[in-house]
Scaffold this active site. Structure first.
Site, PDB file in Angstrom:
ATOM      1  N   GLY A  48       0.763  -1.242   0.000  1.00  0.00           N
ATOM      2  CA  GLY A  48       0.000   0.000   0.000  1.00  0.00           C
ATOM      3  C   GLY A  48       0.795   1.294   0.000  1.00  0.00           C
ATOM      4  O   GLY A  48       0.328   2.303  -0.522  1.00  0.00           O
ATOM      5  N   GLU A 102       3.897   4.061   6.142  1.00  0.00           N
ATOM      6  CA  GLU A 102       2.705   3.224   5.985  1.00  0.00           C
ATOM      7  C   GLU A 102       1.608   4.005   5.263  1.00  0.00           C
ATOM      8  O   GLU A 102       1.522   5.225   5.370  1.00  0.00           O
ATOM      9  CB  GLU A 102       2.249   2.770   7.387  1.00  0.00           C
ATOM     10  CG  GLU A 102       0.978   1.970   7.455  1.00  0.00           C
ATOM     11  CD  GLU A 102       1.033   0.613   6.786  1.00  0.00           C
ATOM     12  OE1 GLU A 102       1.282   0.577   5.572  1.00  0.00           O
ATOM     13  OE2 GLU A 102       0.787  -0.403   7.458  1.00  0.00           O
ATOM     14  N   ASP A 103       0.774   3.291   4.532  1.00  0.00           N
ATOM     15  CA  ASP A 103      -0.304   3.970   3.811  1.00  0.00           C
ATOM     16  C   ASP A 103      -1.385   4.473   4.754  1.00  0.00           C
ATOM     17  O   ASP A 103      -1.768   5.640   4.722  1.00  0.00           O
ATOM     18  CB  ASP A 103      -0.903   3.064   2.714  1.00  0.00           C
ATOM     19  CG  ASP A 103      -1.363   1.703   3.225  1.00  0.00           C
ATOM     20  OD1 ASP A 103      -1.203   1.400   4.429  1.00  0.00           O
ATOM     21  OD2 ASP A 103      -1.901   0.926   2.409  1.00  0.00           O
ATOM     22  N   ASP A 106      -5.504   2.084  10.574  1.00  0.00           N
ATOM     23  CA  ASP A 106      -6.931   1.888  10.788  1.00  0.00           C
ATOM     24  C   ASP A 106      -7.130   1.496  12.262  1.00  0.00           C
ATOM     25  O   ASP A 106      -7.225   2.366  13.122  1.00  0.00           O
ATOM     26  CB  ASP A 106      -7.402   0.799   9.808  1.00  0.00           C
ATOM     27  CG  ASP A 106      -8.905   0.634   9.744  1.00  0.00           C
ATOM     28  OD1 ASP A 106      -9.536   0.608  10.788  1.00  0.00           O
ATOM     29  OD2 ASP A 106      -9.455   0.514   8.638  1.00  0.00           O
ATOM     30  N   LYS A 134      -7.153   6.847  10.565  1.00  0.00           N
ATOM     31  CA  LYS A 134      -8.588   6.898  10.886  1.00  0.00           C
ATOM     32  C   LYS A 134      -8.696   6.933  12.408  1.00  0.00           C
ATOM     33  O   LYS A 134      -8.777   5.876  13.041  1.00  0.00           O
ATOM     34  CB  LYS A 134      -9.301   5.653  10.352  1.00  0.00           C
ATOM     35  CG  LYS A 134      -9.336   5.527   8.836  1.00  0.00           C
ATOM     36  CD  LYS A 134     -10.081   4.250   8.449  1.00  0.00           C
ATOM     37  CE  LYS A 134     -10.051   4.014   6.952  1.00  0.00           C
ATOM     38  NZ  LYS A 134     -10.640   2.706   6.589  1.00  0.00           N
ATOM     39  N   PHE A 155     -14.191   3.533   3.915  1.00  0.00           N
ATOM     40  CA  PHE A 155     -13.263   2.719   3.127  1.00  0.00           C
ATOM     41  C   PHE A 155     -12.809   3.506   1.898  1.00  0.00           C
ATOM     42  O   PHE A 155     -13.624   4.052   1.164  1.00  0.00           O
ATOM     43  CB  PHE A 155     -13.904   1.396   2.691  1.00  0.00           C
ATOM     44  CG  PHE A 155     -12.900   0.471   2.092  1.00  0.00           C
ATOM     45  CD1 PHE A 155     -11.991  -0.207   2.899  1.00  0.00           C
ATOM     46  CD2 PHE A 155     -12.811   0.315   0.719  1.00  0.00           C
ATOM     47  CE1 PHE A 155     -11.019  -1.037   2.350  1.00  0.00           C
ATOM     48  CE2 PHE A 155     -11.847  -0.525   0.153  1.00  0.00           C
ATOM     49  CZ  PHE A 155     -10.958  -1.199   0.979  1.00  0.00           C
ATOM     50  N   ASP A 162      -5.848  -0.262  -1.932  1.00  0.00           N
ATOM     51  CA  ASP A 162      -6.611  -1.148  -2.808  1.00  0.00           C
ATOM     52  C   ASP A 162      -7.940  -1.585  -2.228  1.00  0.00           C
ATOM     53  O   ASP A 162      -8.162  -1.546  -1.017  1.00  0.00           O
ATOM     54  CB  ASP A 162      -5.795  -2.413  -3.072  1.00  0.00           C
ATOM     55  CG  ASP A 162      -5.731  -3.309  -1.842  1.00  0.00           C
ATOM     56  OD1 ASP A 162      -5.273  -2.828  -0.784  1.00  0.00           O
ATOM     57  OD2 ASP A 162      -6.167  -4.477  -1.916  1.00  0.00           O
ATOM     58  N   ARG A 168      -5.254   0.606  -6.947  1.00  0.00           N
ATOM     59  CA  ARG A 168      -4.062   1.265  -6.388  1.00  0.00           C
ATOM     60  C   ARG A 168      -3.510   2.352  -7.299  1.00  0.00           C
ATOM     61  O   ARG A 168      -2.834   3.267  -6.854  1.00  0.00           O
ATOM     62  CB  ARG A 168      -2.934   0.240  -6.174  1.00  0.00           C
ATOM     63  CG  ARG A 168      -3.240  -0.859  -5.175  1.00  0.00           C
ATOM     64  CD  ARG A 168      -1.949  -1.649  -4.885  1.00  0.00           C
ATOM     65  NE  ARG A 168      -2.217  -2.913  -4.220  1.00  0.00           N
ATOM     66  CZ  ARG A 168      -2.334  -3.067  -2.902  1.00  0.00           C
ATOM     67  NH1 ARG A 168      -2.228  -2.020  -2.116  1.00  0.00           N
ATOM     68  NH2 ARG A 168      -2.559  -4.251  -2.382  1.00  0.00           N
TER      69      ARG A 168
HETATM   70  P1  IMP Z   1      -4.895  -1.848  10.808  1.00  0.00           P
HETATM   71  O1  IMP Z   1      -4.043  -2.953  11.326  1.00  0.00           O
HETATM   72  O2  IMP Z   1      -6.343  -2.047  11.135  1.00  0.00           O
HETATM   73  O3  IMP Z   1      -4.415  -0.481  11.244  1.00  0.00           O
HETATM   74  O4  IMP Z   1      -4.858  -1.971   9.232  1.00  0.00           O
HETATM   75  C1  IMP Z   1      -4.040  -1.266   8.442  1.00  0.00           C
HETATM   76  C2  IMP Z   1      -4.041  -1.856   7.056  1.00  0.00           C
HETATM   77  O5  IMP Z   1      -5.373  -2.141   6.594  1.00  0.00           O
HETATM   78  C3  IMP Z   1      -3.489  -0.852   6.080  1.00  0.00           C
HETATM   79  O6  IMP Z   1      -2.106  -1.000   5.933  1.00  0.00           O
HETATM   80  C4  IMP Z   1      -4.245  -1.154   4.812  1.00  0.00           C
HETATM   81  O7  IMP Z   1      -3.561  -2.132   4.079  1.00  0.00           O
HETATM   82  C5  IMP Z   1      -5.554  -1.714   5.266  1.00  0.00           C
HETATM   83  N1  IMP Z   1      -6.632  -0.694   5.242  1.00  0.00           N
HETATM   84  C6  IMP Z   1      -7.202  -0.085   6.306  1.00  0.00           C
HETATM   85  N2  IMP Z   1      -8.151   0.781   5.931  1.00  0.00           N
HETATM   86  C7  IMP Z   1      -8.196   0.730   4.575  1.00  0.00           C
HETATM   87  C8  IMP Z   1      -8.996   1.418   3.581  1.00  0.00           C
HETATM   88  O8  IMP Z   1      -9.860   2.254   3.863  1.00  0.00           O
HETATM   89  N3  IMP Z   1      -8.721   1.088   2.286  1.00  0.00           N
HETATM   90  C9  IMP Z   1      -7.785   0.176   1.918  1.00  0.00           C
HETATM   91  N4  IMP Z   1      -7.010  -0.476   2.819  1.00  0.00           N
HETATM   92  C10 IMP Z   1      -7.223  -0.211   4.132  1.00  0.00           C
HETATM   93 MG    MG Z   2      -1.008  -1.605   4.159  1.00  0.00          MG
END
Ligand code: IMP
Ligand code: MG
Length: 179
Positions: A48, A102-103, A106, A134, A155, A162, A168
């Site tokens: 990402g 990092e992208d 969440d 977020k 989302f 993606d 992407r």
């Molecule tokens: P976390 O562990 O819940 O913080 O997840 C982070 C990962 O989930 C990111 O690196 C993304 O790959 C994916 N992700 C979280 N939210 C989104 C979104 O809105 N669109 C696409 N990928 C997301």
């Molecule tokens: Mg990611």
């Protein structure tokens, strides 16, 4: 409104390219200031963060190295659910000033696990640089040193992010349109 169809879902532009670039430049300037005199090691997280990292690093003026890492997810046998393993940590990070790129953050679980893993290798410091956060979705406390933008708990796709592997390759970021 500019729409994007990715597989079965429709998305609309929510963060245009110009805004992204402006925030990426701001964050790069903060990194240039904070790490002046150091030779940091940037660790963009695949897949990402590839586009964000490419833009960010073109604005970083420090002498630095870049090494990509990836997270392998698999279903663990424990009740904890998904366990992620950091793969491709090719560089020795001992004593280095590390910047994770990092992208999106969440729940924060991915980043928390990443930091825990990297800390075992005794870097001089670890900083987290996220394109997007977020805040309402955070489940664990993660130290976020640099953040381009905070977004609602929707989302999104584009600019590296993606939906099911697709979407992407766009310059803008798009949010899912509820219908
Ligand atoms: P976390 O562990 O819940 O913080 O997840 C982070 C990962 O989930 C990111 O690196 C993304 O790959 C994916 N992700 C979280 N939210 C989104 C979104 O809105 N669109 C696409 N990928 C997301
Ligand atoms: Mg990611």
């Amino acid at each position: 409104m500019s729409l994007l169809q990715v597989k079965d879902k429709t998305f609309a532009v929510s963060i245009p390219e110009a805004k992204l670039q402006e925030e990426v430049r701001r964050v790069a300037a903060e990194i240039n200031r904070d790490l002046a005199g150091e030779e940091p090691l940037f660790l963009p997280v695949l897949n990402g963060a590839f586009m964000f990292a490419a833009d960010l690093l073109r604005e970083v003026t420090l002498p630095c190295e870049v090494s990509f890492i990836k997270l392998a997810s698999y279903q663990g046998t424990q009740t904890t659910g998904t366990i992620r393993e950091v793969i491709g940590l090719a560089k020795d990070i001992t004593g280095r000033h590390v910047v994770i790129v990092e992208d999106i953050i969440d729940s924060g679980l991915t980043m928390a696990h990443m930091i825990e893993t990297l800390e075992k290798h005794n870097p001089a410091s670890i900083r987290v640089c996220a394109l997007l956060v977020k805040p309402d979705a955070l489940k664990v406390k993660v130290p976020i040193d640099y953040c381009c933008m905070e977004i609602p708990n929707d989302f999104i796709v584009g600019y590296g992010l993606d939906y099911d592997g697709f979407g992407r390759n766009t310059r803008d970021i798009y949010t899912l349109v509820e219908n």
